[in-house]
Design a protein around this motif. Structure first.
Motif, PDB file in Angstrom:
ATOM      1  N   TYR A   1       0.822  -1.219   0.000  1.00  0.00           N
ATOM      2  CA  TYR A   1       0.000   0.000   0.000  1.00  0.00           C
ATOM      3  C   TYR A   1       0.854   1.267   0.000  1.00  0.00           C
ATOM      4  N   CYS A   2       2.166   1.100  -0.030  1.00  0.00           N
ATOM      5  CA  CYS A   2       3.037   2.271   0.094  1.00  0.00           C
ATOM      6  C   CYS A   2       3.994   2.446  -1.081  1.00  0.00           C
ATOM      7  N   MET A   3       4.638   1.364  -1.517  1.00  0.00           N
ATOM      8  CA  MET A   3       5.684   1.486  -2.537  1.00  0.00           C
ATOM      9  C   MET A   3       5.483   0.501  -3.671  1.00  0.00           C
ATOM     10  N   PRO A   4       5.890   0.862  -4.897  1.00  0.00           N
ATOM     11  CA  PRO A   4       5.855  -0.130  -5.969  1.00  0.00           C
ATOM     12  C   PRO A   4       6.906  -1.219  -5.732  1.00  0.00           C
ATOM     13  N   GLU A   5       6.652  -2.392  -6.281  1.00  0.00           N
ATOM     14  CA  GLU A   5       7.516  -3.549  -6.034  1.00  0.00           C
ATOM     15  C   GLU A   5       8.972  -3.299  -6.430  1.00  0.00           C
ATOM     16  N   ASP A   6       9.177  -2.644  -7.574  1.00  0.00           N
ATOM     17  CA  ASP A   6      10.561  -2.440  -8.024  1.00  0.00           C
ATOM     18  C   ASP A   6      11.159  -1.141  -7.500  1.00  0.00           C
ATOM     19  N   GLY A   7      10.597  -0.626  -6.405  1.00  0.00           N
ATOM     20  CA  GLY A   7      11.206   0.535  -5.767  1.00  0.00           C
ATOM     21  C   GLY A   7      10.741   1.842  -6.374  1.00  0.00           C
ATOM     22  N   ILE A   8      11.463   2.871  -6.059  1.00  0.00           N
ATOM     23  CA  ILE A   8      11.034   4.217  -6.399  1.00  0.00           C
ATOM     24  C   ILE A   8      12.171   4.954  -7.077  1.00  0.00           C
ATOM     25  N   GLU A   9      11.820   6.036  -7.716  1.00  0.00           N
ATOM     26  CA  GLU A   9      12.870   6.922  -8.216  1.00  0.00           C
ATOM     27  C   GLU A   9      13.356   7.714  -7.006  1.00  0.00           C
ATOM     28  N   GLN A  10      14.603   7.442  -6.601  1.00  0.00           N
ATOM     29  CA  GLN A  10      15.059   8.016  -5.341  1.00  0.00           C
ATOM     30  C   GLN A  10      15.513   9.459  -5.488  1.00  0.00           C
ATOM     31  N   ILE A  11      15.349  10.186  -4.406  1.00  0.00           N
ATOM     32  CA  ILE A  11      15.854  11.560  -4.366  1.00  0.00           C
ATOM     33  C   ILE A  11      17.382  11.471  -4.448  1.00  0.00           C
ATOM     34  N   PRO A  12      18.025  12.240  -5.362  1.00  0.00           N
ATOM     35  CA  PRO A  12      19.492  12.178  -5.434  1.00  0.00           C
ATOM     36  C   PRO A  12      20.120  12.568  -4.098  1.00  0.00           C
ATOM     37  N   HIS A  13      21.226  11.900  -3.769  1.00  0.00           N
ATOM     38  CA  HIS A  13      21.878  12.107  -2.471  1.00  0.00           C
ATOM     39  C   HIS A  13      22.152  13.572  -2.161  1.00  0.00           C
ATOM     40  N   ASN A  14      22.560  14.312  -3.211  1.00  0.00           N
ATOM     41  CA  ASN A  14      22.937  15.703  -2.930  1.00  0.00           C
ATOM     42  C   ASN A  14      21.733  16.596  -2.617  1.00  0.00           C
ATOM     43  N   GLN A  15      20.524  16.064  -2.803  1.00  0.00           N
ATOM     44  CA  GLN A  15      19.335  16.863  -2.456  1.00  0.00           C
ATOM     45  C   GLN A  15      18.817  16.550  -1.061  1.00  0.00           C
ATOM     46  N   ILE A  16      19.281  15.427  -0.489  1.00  0.00           N
ATOM     47  CA  ILE A  16      18.796  15.024   0.838  1.00  0.00           C
ATOM     48  C   ILE A  16      19.349  15.996   1.885  1.00  0.00           C
ATOM     49  N   LEU A  17      18.494  16.403   2.798  1.00  0.00           N
ATOM     50  CA  LEU A  17      18.936  17.335   3.848  1.00  0.00           C
ATOM     51  C   LEU A  17      20.061  16.715   4.662  1.00  0.00           C
ATOM     52  N   THR A  18      21.044  17.524   5.021  1.00  0.00           N
ATOM     53  CA  THR A  18      22.089  17.042   5.924  1.00  0.00           C
ATOM     54  C   THR A  18      21.538  17.049   7.356  1.00  0.00           C
ATOM     55  N   PHE A  19      22.250  16.376   8.260  1.00  0.00           N
ATOM     56  CA  PHE A  19      21.826  16.389   9.668  1.00  0.00           C
ATOM     57  C   PHE A  19      21.826  17.826  10.200  1.00  0.00           C
ATOM     58  N   GLU A  20      22.839  18.592   9.787  1.00  0.00           N
ATOM     59  CA  GLU A  20      22.926  19.983  10.269  1.00  0.00           C
ATOM     60  C   GLU A  20      21.681  20.765   9.835  1.00  0.00           C
ATOM     61  N   GLU A  21      21.259  20.554   8.593  1.00  0.00           N
ATOM     62  CA  GLU A  21      20.055  21.259   8.122  1.00  0.00           C
ATOM     63  C   GLU A  21      18.813  20.803   8.888  1.00  0.00           C
ATOM     64  N   ILE A  22      18.702  19.492   9.119  1.00  0.00           N
ATOM     65  CA  ILE A  22      17.526  18.981   9.841  1.00  0.00           C
ATOM     66  C   ILE A  22      17.482  19.575  11.251  1.00  0.00           C
ATOM     67  N   VAL A  23      18.636  19.636  11.888  1.00  0.00           N
ATOM     68  CA  VAL A  23      18.693  20.174  13.252  1.00  0.00           C
ATOM     69  C   VAL A  23      18.333  21.660  13.246  1.00  0.00           C
ATOM     70  N   GLU A  24      18.850  22.381  12.275  1.00  0.00           N
ATOM     71  CA  GLU A  24      18.559  23.817  12.180  1.00  0.00           C
ATOM     72  C   GLU A  24      17.051  24.041  11.976  1.00  0.00           C
ATOM     73  N   ILE A  25      16.461  23.255  11.096  1.00  0.00           N
ATOM     74  CA  ILE A  25      15.022  23.393  10.836  1.00  0.00           C
ATOM     75  C   ILE A  25      14.244  23.070  12.118  1.00  0.00           C
ATOM     76  N   THR A  26      14.655  22.018  12.807  1.00  0.00           N
ATOM     77  CA  THR A  26      13.947  21.624  14.029  1.00  0.00           C
ATOM     78  C   THR A  26      14.070  22.720  15.087  1.00  0.00           C
ATOM     79  N   LYS A  27      15.268  23.278  15.228  1.00  0.00           N
ATOM     80  CA  LYS A  27      15.459  24.360  16.215  1.00  0.00           C
ATOM     81  C   LYS A  27      14.557  25.559  15.903  1.00  0.00           C
TER      82      LYS A  27
END
Ligand code: SAM
Ligand code: SF4
Length: 266
Positions: free
Chosen positions: A26-52
């Motif tokens: 009910y969530c994902m297609p069997e052969d997976g997904i088109e993944q977000i490119p690594h360089n677009q994924i938020l870094t931990f520093e960005e996640i922490v800044e957003i959370t703060k």
């Protein structure tokens, strides 16, 4: 902060990855997904800044989700960083539990105390069929370990067709009762068609009291699971993105044809 319908928005759900080690039907297609490119994924520093900045703007509740949060490299470090932010009253994670056995103790020691584990059935064959890959025993062992190290509460997210009256859901409920876990029953949703319902035993799915914003793994703050709108923290700046998402949170969700559970976090 209050939205235009006088709802106090104080709950941030953070999707730390769009990747997953299962392929639930009910969530994902069997052969997976088109993944977000690594360089677009938020870094931990960005996640922490957003959370703060969210906390500075009145957010008190934070949940890490995914995709599967335990497949994000360094997740224990991120948990530690978020747990040390002053002002968060309630910090939890939603996981499929497959990797929980090795991760329970490090996560607990890093400051996570509440965990939701997805479990739709106690039948190993049905579990395999639903997740396409998973072994039920991994999840049950993970839950045992989470209980042993002291997680409280441990909640079980059980997806149902209609209601908790279904036999698989009843089995999950009995198992939860026996182990001191809390079962919540989530009616199967369809984002494309805008089909959603109220979570039995939980808070989700009730638009009138919805207090959530969602942060995607690539930095988009979404006001509603059932809406296509989103505000990119990198384009707009974090506080502006939070402010716009709150300002534009719809009274009620309609449909979302561009997003999926695995990239918005369910
Ligand atoms: N991978 C983690 C997990 O499964 O717990 C976290 C992310 S998952 C997208 C979050 C929750 O969304 C899970 O409890 C999952 O069962 C639920 N979910 C996914 N697709 C759904 C759907 N179509 N209808 C209802 N719930 C769904
Ligand atoms: Fe993965 Fe969770 Fe989606 Fe299942 S529900 S495919 S475990 S993200």
């Amino acid at each position: 902060m209050f939205d235009q319908f006088n709802r106090r928005i104080n709950y941030l759900r953070i999707s730390v990855t769009d990747r997953c080690n299962l392929r639930c039907v009910y969530c994902m297609p069997e052969d997976g997904i088109e993944q977000i490119p690594h360089n677009q994924i938020l870094t931990f520093e960005e996640i922490v800044e957003i959370t703060k900045l969210a906390v500075k703007n009145g957010f008190e509740k934070v949940r890490i989700t995914g995709g599967e949060p335990l497949v994000r490299k360094g997740i224990v470090d991120l948990v530690k960083m978020i747990a040390s932010i002053d002002g968060i009253m309630d910090f939890g994670m939603t996981t499929n539990g497959v990797l929980l056995k090795p991760f329970a103790k490090p996560l607990f020691d890093a400051g996570l105390k509440r965990i939701n584990v997805s479990l739709d059935t106690l039948d190993p064959g049905k579990y395999k069929a639903t997740t396409r890959i998973g072994n039920l025993s991994d999840v049950l062992e993970g839950l045992e370990e989470a209980k042993r190290v002291g997680f409280k509460p441990i909640k079980l997210n059980c997806v149902v067709e209609q209601s908790s009256a279904e036999p698989d859901a009843q089995a999950v409920k009995s198992y939860a009762d026996e182990n001191g876990f809390i079962a919540r029953f989530i009616p199967k949703m369809n984002l494309d068609d805008g089909i959603f319902g109220v979570v039995e035993g939980g808070e989700g799915g009730n638009c009138a009291t919805c207090n959530r914003l969602r942060l995607t793994a690539n930095g988009v703050i979404k006001p509603c699971l059932f809406s296509e709108s989103g505000y990119n923290v990198r384009d707009l700046g974090i506080e502006k993105a939070i402010e716009m998402a709150i300002k534009n949170k719809p009274a009620c969700g309609v449909a979302n044809r561009t997003g999926e559970f695995y990239n918005i976090g369910g």
